[in-house]
Design a protein around this motif. Structure first.
Motif, mmCIF file in Angstrom:
data_model
loop_
_atom_site.group_PDB
_atom_site.id
_atom_site.type_symbol
_atom_site.label_atom_id
_atom_site.label_comp_id
_atom_site.label_asym_id
_atom_site.label_seq_id
_atom_site.Cartn_x
_atom_site.Cartn_y
_atom_site.Cartn_z
ATOM 1 N N UNK A 98 42.084 46.776 32.559
ATOM 2 C CA UNK A 98 43.315 46.051 32.880
ATOM 3 C C UNK A 98 43.010 45.132 34.059
ATOM 4 N N UNK A 99 42.814 43.868 33.757
ATOM 5 C CA UNK A 99 42.392 42.902 34.782
ATOM 6 C C UNK A 99 43.463 42.728 35.863
ATOM 7 N N UNK A 100 44.707 43.041 35.545
ATOM 8 C CA UNK A 100 45.801 42.826 36.503
ATOM 9 C C UNK A 100 46.054 44.029 37.404
ATOM 10 N N UNK A 101 45.373 45.119 37.180
ATOM 11 C CA UNK A 101 45.748 46.372 37.830
ATOM 12 C C UNK A 101 45.648 46.325 39.358
ATOM 13 N N UNK A 102 44.677 45.607 39.881
ATOM 14 C CA UNK A 102 44.482 45.597 41.342
ATOM 15 C C UNK A 102 45.505 44.716 42.064
ATOM 16 N N UNK A 103 46.297 43.982 41.309
ATOM 17 C CA UNK A 103 47.243 43.052 41.919
ATOM 18 C C UNK A 103 48.603 43.718 42.126
ATOM 19 N N UNK A 104 49.257 43.334 43.211
ATOM 20 C CA UNK A 104 50.588 43.841 43.487
ATOM 21 C C UNK A 104 51.650 43.037 42.729
ATOM 22 N N UNK A 105 51.586 41.722 42.860
ATOM 23 C CA UNK A 105 52.487 40.821 42.125
ATOM 24 C C UNK A 105 51.621 39.836 41.343
ATOM 25 N N UNK A 106 51.060 40.272 40.209
ATOM 26 C CA UNK A 106 50.130 39.407 39.478
ATOM 27 C C UNK A 106 50.815 38.201 38.850
ATOM 28 N N UNK A 107 50.232 37.033 39.087
ATOM 29 C CA UNK A 107 50.641 35.817 38.379
ATOM 30 C C UNK A 107 49.592 35.591 37.298
ATOM 31 N N UNK A 108 50.022 35.404 36.061
ATOM 32 C CA UNK A 108 49.085 35.373 34.932
ATOM 33 C C UNK A 108 49.332 34.177 34.047
ATOM 34 N N UNK A 109 48.240 33.566 33.608
ATOM 35 C CA UNK A 109 48.329 32.471 32.642
ATOM 36 C C UNK A 109 47.251 32.665 31.581
ATOM 37 N N UNK A 110 47.636 32.493 30.328
ATOM 38 C CA UNK A 110 46.736 32.624 29.181
ATOM 39 C C UNK A 110 46.530 31.229 28.599
ATOM 40 N N UNK A 111 45.286 30.755 28.602
ATOM 41 C CA UNK A 111 44.977 29.406 28.108
ATOM 42 C C UNK A 111 43.948 29.487 26.989
ATOM 43 N N UNK A 112 44.327 29.044 25.799
ATOM 44 C CA UNK A 112 43.379 28.991 24.680
ATOM 45 C C UNK A 112 42.446 27.803 24.895
ATOM 46 N N UNK A 113 41.154 28.048 24.745
ATOM 47 C CA UNK A 113 40.146 27.031 25.054
ATOM 48 C C UNK A 113 39.434 26.570 23.779
ATOM 49 N N UNK A 114 39.166 25.274 23.685
ATOM 50 C CA UNK A 114 38.396 24.726 22.566
ATOM 51 C C UNK A 114 39.153 23.619 21.852
ATOM 52 N N UNK A 115 38.408 22.801 21.135
ATOM 53 C CA UNK A 115 39.042 21.709 20.395
ATOM 54 C C UNK A 115 39.628 22.177 19.069
#
Length: 357
Positions: free
Chosen positions: A69-86
């Motif tokens: 869980x990449x967000x676990x260490x954060x208290x108030x995680x701000x998250x953005x999901x960006x699909x990459x590629x043409x």
């Protein structure tokens, strides 16, 4: 959806064939204990850690990928999901699938990335703002810069420190792509996470008015004269009890930020500015971390740094993660992944433009 395991990992249910088995095969290959391929070993740095597969005792036929869980260490995680590629479709996609994907976002080939969603913590309201994939699909070449800058604005200021740290991490991933010719990635995303707030210190300002002089929103502060010297501020160290919400998140959407309840951890020596009762205490707040040395000297320039853009120079201390996720469409290759490289370069350029301007 993605579930949260009680041990702090997240569980991503395996998709139907061929996507699910393909993603599992990708993770198995990269995290093989016998792997000695330097390209794959470096790739691990940019992925969530993989802990194999898991099935619930009550449904042994349901298979989940067990991931960090990449967000676990954060208290108030701000998250953005960006699909990459043409291209958001793989080389084996049917004509119908290609048409479907292109129609979702016709600018994908030109821009090279698509914002799938974001969740931003606003310090001013102590709440999250969430945008879904329709927000990203509405962005054009002319508006994509402002659209992404929204992710780095906390209601008070642009988090230039988080932008600078994100660029640095994205550039490392770009270096990896420019040095490998083994794999091509389609419909894969980058997950951006940064800490939305710093904790633990209240700075009380007596008789302060900064609204007109420093462009602070009216009504935020009230009182008398502008403070000019250090001896007019009183620093109050405070700690909060750690709290863990034990409930398991269910049926949440694609990226990790929406998969979990935020953890509130015990806070130690970090300093920040925190809102209390404005009428009673004349206190103002910001998400900016302030160290003791920042409080030496004239207080006005220090307040200005908080309410304006945070300096990029403090990026080394900024808590930021940029990880690659979603690998249901990864294929062997003998050429560079030009589509991914194109999109990632464009994204880095947009981030740099936001930082510079």
């Amino acid at each position: 959806g993605i579930l949260q395991h009680p041990d702090g990992t997240v569980l991503k249910q395996l998709q139907p064939p061929p996507r699910g088995p393909r993603e599992q095969e990708f993770y198995n290959k990269v995290y093989d204990s016998d792997c000695c391929d330097s390209i794959l070993l470096e790739l691990r740095e940019y992925l969530p850690k993989y802990f194999g597969v898991w099935s619930p005792p009550t449904a042994p036929n349901d298979t989940y990928l067990k991931l960090e869980d990449v967000t676990r260490k954060f208290n108030k995680p701000c998250i953005m999901d960006v699909k990459i590629g043409q291209k958001s479709y793989d080389p084996y996609a049917s004509a119908e699938k290609i048409q479907q994907q292109v129609s979702k976002y016709p600018l994908m080939e030109e821009i090279g990335f698509l914002v799938l969603g974001m969740r931003v913590y606003h310090v001013s309201s102590d709440s999250y703002e969430t945008q879904n994939q329709h927000y990203g699909r509405g962005l054009t070449k002319e508006t994509v810069k402002d659209g992404i800058s929204k992710f780095f604005h906390n209601g008070y200021c642009l988090r230039k420190d988080a932008i600078a740290a994100s660029i640095k991490k994205a550039e490392k991933i770009l270096e990896w792509f420019e040095g490998q010719e083994q794999l091509n990635f389609y419909a894969s995303s980058l997950l951006f996470v940064y800490e939305g707030t710093c904790q633990a210190t209240t700075v009380q300002l007596s008789d302060v008015t900064l609204a007109e002089k420093r462009g602070v929103p009216k009504g935020l502060l009230s009182g008398g004269d502008i403070l000019e010297y250090n001896n007019n501020i009183r620093v109050i160290n405070s700690t909060e009890n750690g709290k863990i919400e034990a409930s398991v998140s269910k049926g949440l959407s694609k990226f990790y930020a929406l998969h979990k309840k935020a953890y509130s951890k015990s806070h130690h020596s970090q300093l920040s500015l925190k809102v209390e009762n404005l009428e009673q205490d004349n206190v103002w707040k910001s998400s900016t971390c302030i160290t003791q040395e920042h409080l030496n000297g004239n207080v006005i320039p220090q307040l200005e740094k908080v309410f304006c853009h945070m300096p990029a120079e403090i990026k080394e201390s900024t808590s930021v993660e940029v990880r690659m996720i979603d690998f249901a469409h990864v294929f062997p290759s003998n050429t560079k992944d030009e589509g991914y490289i194109y999109g990632l370069k464009n994204l880095i350029t947009v981030l740099q433009n936001i930082l510079d301007n």
